[in-house]
Scaffold this active site. Structure first.
Site, PDB file in Angstrom:
ATOM      1  N   HIS A 250       0.699  -1.243  -0.419  1.00  0.00           N
ATOM      2  CA  HIS A 250       0.124   0.473  -0.047  1.00  0.00           C
ATOM      3  C   HIS A 250       0.966   1.460  -0.367  1.00  0.00           C
ATOM      4  O   HIS A 250       1.139   2.266  -0.548  1.00  0.00           O
ATOM      5  CB  HIS A 250      -1.390   0.281   1.321  1.00  0.00           C
ATOM      6  CG  HIS A 250      -1.966  -1.300   1.342  1.00  0.00           C
ATOM      7  ND1 HIS A 250      -2.817  -1.499   0.576  1.00  0.00           N
ATOM      8  CD2 HIS A 250      -1.847  -2.056   1.998  1.00  0.00           C
ATOM      9  CE1 HIS A 250      -3.626  -2.473   1.005  1.00  0.00           C
ATOM     10  NE2 HIS A 250      -2.356  -3.414   1.862  1.00  0.00           N
TER      11      HIS A 250
HETATM   12  O1  RIB Z   1      -4.229  -0.022   5.248  1.00  0.00           O
HETATM   13  C1  RIB Z   1      -2.781   0.475   4.778  1.00  0.00           C
HETATM   14  C2  RIB Z   1      -2.041   0.474   5.612  1.00  0.00           C
HETATM   15  O2  RIB Z   1      -2.222   0.588   7.039  1.00  0.00           O
HETATM   16  C3  RIB Z   1      -0.562   0.551   5.423  1.00  0.00           C
HETATM   17  O3  RIB Z   1       0.182   2.067   5.905  1.00  0.00           O
HETATM   18  C4  RIB Z   1       0.178  -0.211   6.456  1.00  0.00           C
HETATM   19  O4  RIB Z   1       1.457   0.281   6.722  1.00  0.00           O
HETATM   20  C5  RIB Z   1      -0.855  -0.328   7.742  1.00  0.00           C
HETATM   21  O5  RIB Z   1      -0.337   0.246   8.442  1.00  0.00           O
END
Ligand code: RIB
Ligand code: CA
Length: 318
Positions: A250
């Site tokens: 992500h």
């Molecule tokens: O939903 C994804 C996010 O949540 C990213 O930043 C991952 O590192 C978690 O913190």
């Protein structure tokens, strides 16, 4: 025959690197996002600010220091921030990132991070010294530090060139059926930051980032590319989001969108975050663009192959 114009074009100076601060909670995808920033000449990484999220503030901070030292960047400061949410404490994401926060990755402890300046003070100091609309902030964690910055230093928000956020979801969540983790972990902070009309915000949302996986062959390419690639691949091996074997990177899409903006498509929008204590807490609802000095934009799509190539070519080779 070289066209004189080509010669002129060749003399065009490369754009100066973009001053960048990453607010993070490493976190496996955070680690790859930081590695991509370190390997990208388009940005000048001024510092990492840390916040409680995937793991505790202390662990986020020690992981951030260890990562930068491992990436050959002991010069880049790590400055800790909020150890809990604005209104309610956060739950860690340890079932996704593992007990250390870095999956199966094993790396030497970094130098101790001296207590002293708070992340918000660091951000304010950087912005106060910067020209208007010059500093980019990547927010790849719960938005607590950014909400405190907005509340404490409204006079500095015009120094922000872009705030690029990994958060929200226009569909199902990955922490609850309704909410993406960063938004769920501090929805009051998310509402404050994403509702701030003075900051040019680009939200890279879950329905875009959930596609950011590497194929098994690409993971092997990363593993075999360099010692750094092997370290990152071992982290990703130990990363399971939503328990379905998915390993979406992500946060890396935030760094990729900063160094190569056309890797994502966006549209103008507004967003409301559910700050109730119901099971909808952290849910994000997108609406039409608002009349604002700096309207928010939200991701609508990504060029997955461009993202994969950019990430692999840079972090595997390093
Ligand atoms: O939903 C994804 C996010 O949540 C990213 O930043 C991952 O590192 C978690 O913190
Ligand atoms: Ca993160």
């Amino acid at each position: 025959m070289v066209n004189p114009g080509d010669i002129e074009r060749r003399r065009e100076p490369l754009a100066p690197p973009i001053p960048l601060v990453i607010d993070c909670d490493p976190g496996i995808d955070d680690a790859v996002a930081i590695a991509l920033a370190v390997a990208s000449p388009e940005v000048d990484l001024l510092g990492l600010t840390t916040v409680a999220g995937n793991v505790s503030l202390a662990r986020s901070t020690s992981n951030a220091r260890a990562l930068l030292d491992s990436f050959g960047r002991p010069d880049v400061p790590v400055v800790p921030g909020a150890e809990r949410g604005l209104v309610r404490a956060k739950a860690p994401h340890a079932d996704v990132h593992g007990p250390t926060g870095l999956g199966n990755g094993r790396l030497p402890m970094g130098e101790p991070v001296a207590a002293g300046e708070h992340a918000v003070q660091f951000l304010a100091r950087v912005l106060a010294a910067a020209p208007p609309r010059s500093v980019t902030i990547a927010a790849i964690a719960p938005l607590t530090n950014l909400a405190l910055l907005v509340a404490l230093h409204p006079e500095l928000l015009d120094r922000i060139r872009h705030l690029v956020v990994m958060g929200t979801s226009s569909g199902p969540g990955n922490m609850t059926p309704h909410a993406e983790y960063n938004t769920w972990a501090d929805p009051e902070a998310a509402q404050r930051v994403l509702g701030e009309p003075a900051i040019p915000v680009c939200v890279v949302e879950l329905q875009t980032t959930r596609h950011t996986t590497l194929t098994p062959r690409q993971l092997d390419e990363l593993r075999g590319g360099s010692a750094r690639g092997a370290l990152l691949a071992s982290m990703i091996d130990g990363y399971v989001d939503q328990g379905r074997g998915a390993r979406p990177l992500h946060d890396v899409l935030v760094t990729a969108a900063i160094v190569a903006p056309d890797v994502i498509q966006t549209r103008p929008a507004s967003v409301e975050i559910d700050t109730s204590t119901s099971e909808q807490r952290g849910r994000s609802t997108f609406g039409p663009e608002r009349d604002a000095p700096a309207p928010l934009r939200v991701s609508t799509d990504l060029d997955l192959e461009r993202f994969r190539r950019l990430t692999l070519d840079r972090v595997a080779a390093a």
